[in-house]
Design a protein around this motif. Structure first.
Motif, PDB file in Angstrom:
ATOM      1  N   ALA A  82      85.939  93.910  40.145  1.00  0.00           N
ATOM      2  CA  ALA A  82      85.213  94.602  39.072  1.00  0.00           C
ATOM      3  C   ALA A  82      85.700  94.198  37.690  1.00  0.00           C
ATOM      4  O   ALA A  82      84.962  94.280  36.714  1.00  0.00           O
ATOM      5  CB  ALA A  82      85.344  96.115  39.246  1.00  0.00           C
ATOM      6  N   TYR A 105      92.509  97.354  46.008  1.00  0.00           N
ATOM      7  CA  TYR A 105      91.351  98.097  46.470  1.00  0.00           C
ATOM      8  C   TYR A 105      91.777  99.339  47.240  1.00  0.00           C
ATOM      9  O   TYR A 105      92.913  99.454  47.710  1.00  0.00           O
ATOM     10  CB  TYR A 105      90.453  97.215  47.342  1.00  0.00           C
ATOM     11  CG  TYR A 105      91.055  96.817  48.673  1.00  0.00           C
ATOM     12  CD1 TYR A 105      90.835  97.578  49.820  1.00  0.00           C
ATOM     13  CD2 TYR A 105      91.838  95.674  48.782  1.00  0.00           C
ATOM     14  CE1 TYR A 105      91.382  97.215  51.043  1.00  0.00           C
ATOM     15  CE2 TYR A 105      92.400  95.303  49.995  1.00  0.00           C
ATOM     16  CZ  TYR A 105      92.163  96.073  51.120  1.00  0.00           C
ATOM     17  OH  TYR A 105      92.724  95.719  52.330  1.00  0.00           O
ATOM     18  N   ARG A 106      90.852 100.270  47.347  1.00  0.00           N
ATOM     19  CA  ARG A 106      91.096 101.511  48.075  1.00  0.00           C
ATOM     20  C   ARG A 106      90.910 101.290  49.576  1.00  0.00           C
ATOM     21  O   ARG A 106      89.871 100.803  50.005  1.00  0.00           O
ATOM     22  CB  ARG A 106      90.138 102.613  47.617  1.00  0.00           C
ATOM     23  CG  ARG A 106      90.286 103.015  46.172  1.00  0.00           C
ATOM     24  CD  ARG A 106      89.283 104.111  45.835  1.00  0.00           C
ATOM     25  NE  ARG A 106      89.418 104.566  44.456  1.00  0.00           N
ATOM     26  CZ  ARG A 106      88.777 105.621  43.961  1.00  0.00           C
ATOM     27  NH1 ARG A 106      87.967 106.327  44.744  1.00  0.00           N
ATOM     28  NH2 ARG A 106      88.943 105.979  42.705  1.00  0.00           N
ATOM     29  N   MET A 138      87.404 100.724  35.561  1.00  0.00           N
ATOM     30  CA  MET A 138      87.279 102.132  35.909  1.00  0.00           C
ATOM     31  C   MET A 138      88.669 102.734  36.111  1.00  0.00           C
ATOM     32  O   MET A 138      89.377 102.401  37.063  1.00  0.00           O
ATOM     33  CB  MET A 138      86.453 102.290  37.190  1.00  0.00           C
ATOM     34  CG  MET A 138      85.084 101.611  37.129  1.00  0.00           C
ATOM     35  SD  MET A 138      84.018 102.235  35.813  1.00  0.00           S
ATOM     36  CE  MET A 138      83.601 103.841  36.464  1.00  0.00           C
ATOM     37  N   TYR A 200      85.987 109.519  42.533  1.00  0.00           N
ATOM     38  CA  TYR A 200      85.149 108.732  41.643  1.00  0.00           C
ATOM     39  C   TYR A 200      84.867 109.510  40.358  1.00  0.00           C
ATOM     40  O   TYR A 200      84.739 110.744  40.380  1.00  0.00           O
ATOM     41  CB  TYR A 200      83.832 108.362  42.326  1.00  0.00           C
ATOM     42  CG  TYR A 200      84.017 107.354  43.439  1.00  0.00           C
ATOM     43  CD1 TYR A 200      84.253 106.007  43.153  1.00  0.00           C
ATOM     44  CD2 TYR A 200      83.969 107.745  44.770  1.00  0.00           C
ATOM     45  CE1 TYR A 200      84.434 105.083  44.158  1.00  0.00           C
ATOM     46  CE2 TYR A 200      84.150 106.824  45.798  1.00  0.00           C
ATOM     47  CZ  TYR A 200      84.386 105.491  45.479  1.00  0.00           C
ATOM     48  OH  TYR A 200      84.577 104.584  46.489  1.00  0.00           O
ATOM     49  N   GLY A 206      79.126 104.679  38.599  1.00  0.00           N
ATOM     50  CA  GLY A 206      78.995 104.129  39.945  1.00  0.00           C
ATOM     51  C   GLY A 206      80.099 103.131  40.210  1.00  0.00           C
ATOM     52  O   GLY A 206      81.168 103.188  39.605  1.00  0.00           O
ATOM     53  N   ASP A 207      79.851 102.199  41.124  1.00  0.00           N
ATOM     54  CA  ASP A 207      80.831 101.176  41.498  1.00  0.00           C
ATOM     55  C   ASP A 207      80.631  99.941  40.629  1.00  0.00           C
ATOM     56  O   ASP A 207      79.648  99.212  40.777  1.00  0.00           O
ATOM     57  CB  ASP A 207      80.679 100.815  42.978  1.00  0.00           C
ATOM     58  CG  ASP A 207      81.798  99.922  43.495  1.00  0.00           C
ATOM     59  OD1 ASP A 207      82.035  98.842  42.891  1.00  0.00           O
ATOM     60  OD2 ASP A 207      82.447 100.293  44.489  1.00  0.00           O
ATOM     61  N   ASP A 210      80.222  96.562  42.580  1.00  0.00           N
ATOM     62  CA  ASP A 210      78.920  96.403  43.228  1.00  0.00           C
ATOM     63  C   ASP A 210      77.819  96.160  42.201  1.00  0.00           C
ATOM     64  O   ASP A 210      76.915  95.342  42.415  1.00  0.00           O
ATOM     65  CB  ASP A 210      78.580  97.649  44.043  1.00  0.00           C
ATOM     66  CG  ASP A 210      79.402  97.765  45.322  1.00  0.00           C
ATOM     67  OD1 ASP A 210      80.219  96.858  45.591  1.00  0.00           O
ATOM     68  OD2 ASP A 210      79.240  98.767  46.040  1.00  0.00           O
ATOM     69  N   GLU A 215      76.428  94.708  46.499  1.00  0.00           N
ATOM     70  CA  GLU A 215      77.138  95.569  47.415  1.00  0.00           C
ATOM     71  C   GLU A 215      77.959  94.756  48.409  1.00  0.00           C
ATOM     72  O   GLU A 215      77.596  93.661  48.802  1.00  0.00           O
ATOM     73  CB  GLU A 215      76.163  96.484  48.154  1.00  0.00           C
ATOM     74  CG  GLU A 215      75.483  97.499  47.249  1.00  0.00           C
ATOM     75  CD  GLU A 215      74.627  98.487  48.036  1.00  0.00           C
ATOM     76  OE1 GLU A 215      74.666  98.425  49.289  1.00  0.00           O
ATOM     77  OE2 GLU A 215      73.928  99.284  47.389  1.00  0.00           O
ATOM     78  N   GLN A 218      81.631  97.256  54.114  1.00  0.00           N
ATOM     79  CA  GLN A 218      82.839  98.049  54.283  1.00  0.00           C
ATOM     80  C   GLN A 218      83.542  97.617  55.562  1.00  0.00           C
ATOM     81  O   GLN A 218      82.904  97.238  56.546  1.00  0.00           O
ATOM     82  CB  GLN A 218      82.491  99.537  54.359  1.00  0.00           C
ATOM     83  CG  GLN A 218      81.748 100.055  53.131  1.00  0.00           C
ATOM     84  CD  GLN A 218      82.607 100.012  51.866  1.00  0.00           C
ATOM     85  OE1 GLN A 218      83.820 100.136  51.925  1.00  0.00           O
ATOM     86  NE2 GLN A 218      81.944  99.850  50.725  1.00  0.00           N
TER      87      GLN A 218
END
Length: 219
Positions: A82, A105-106, A138, A200, A206-207, A210, A215, A218
């Motif tokens: 991102a 990343y999560r 973010m 979030y 949003g993301d 993405d 997108e 996952q």
């Protein structure tokens, strides 16, 4: 920590923030990336006002001019994926900077709401006595920013640290404030009031990854 919330004063930045939030405008990925890039340019410009300068002489066709130019030795590090458009915006203004990239990343165990931050990739120059700019668009929980900085520590101790984000939640700002030195600067375009139960930012946008690049599956 020195917090610079640019939304506290009206500027054209508000237009770009409104567009990256807008669910209809977001559908245009190129425009979304460009708006994040423009926000990075504005944040970089504001940051440049407190950096260090030196006087140099420049030969023009008609004489000599004395100019104050940036002298900070900058390393610009962004959190993938991102952070790429934000990184590009900052690099447009700090074009001689060295560059570092880190993945963070999560990881949600068995699709639970709880997560841990996983760092899998890092490319970084020497940070010793340099100006580190750490960019993550973010700033939600603040955990990825802190984990990224922890991963950078073996590469040297920066002279000064600047954190850069597009949108943050107050909870995330409070978290990073506890984990960074009080001399650290945070440059952020706007701050939202809360996180939802999944961590979030609300209302957020949003993301960002993405919206910039499509997108992801996952796993």
């Amino acid at each position: 920590m020195h917090i610079h919330n640019l939304s506290q004063k009206n500027s054209v930045l508000n237009t770009f923030i409104s567009e990256v939030r807008n669910v209809n405008i977001q559908k245009d990925r190129m425009r979304f990336r460009r708006n994040i890039e423009r926000i990075g340019e504005i944040l970089g410009y504001e940051m440049s006002k407190i950096l260090n300068y030196k006087s140099v002489s420049v030969e023009t066709p008609l004489g000599t001019s004395s100019v104050q130019v940036l002298e900070n030795d900058i390393v610009l590090c962004s959190v993938l994926r991102a952070g790429v458009p934000l990184h590009n915006g900052l690099l447009n203004y700090f074009d001689t900077a060295e560059n570092a990239f880190i993945s963070a990343y999560r990881h949600h165990e068995q699709n639970s709401e709880n997560f841990e931050i996983i760092v899998e990739y890092l490319a970084c120059p020497n940070l010793e006595n340099k100006t580190l700019i750490l960019a993550d668009p973010m700033l939600a929980t603040g955990q990825s920013m802190v984990c990224a900085f922890e991963a950078l520590k073996p590469y040297g101790t920066p002279k000064e640290i600047h954190l850069v984000s597009v949108i943050g939640a107050q909870e995330g700002i409070d978290y990073v404030e506890k984990h960074f030195d009080k001399t650290t600067h945070l440059w952020i375009a706007t701050v939202d009031e809360k996180l939802n139960n999944k961590g979030y930012i609300v209302p957020g946008l949003g993301d960002a990854g993405d919206l910039s690049f499509g997108e992801k599956l996952q796993h």
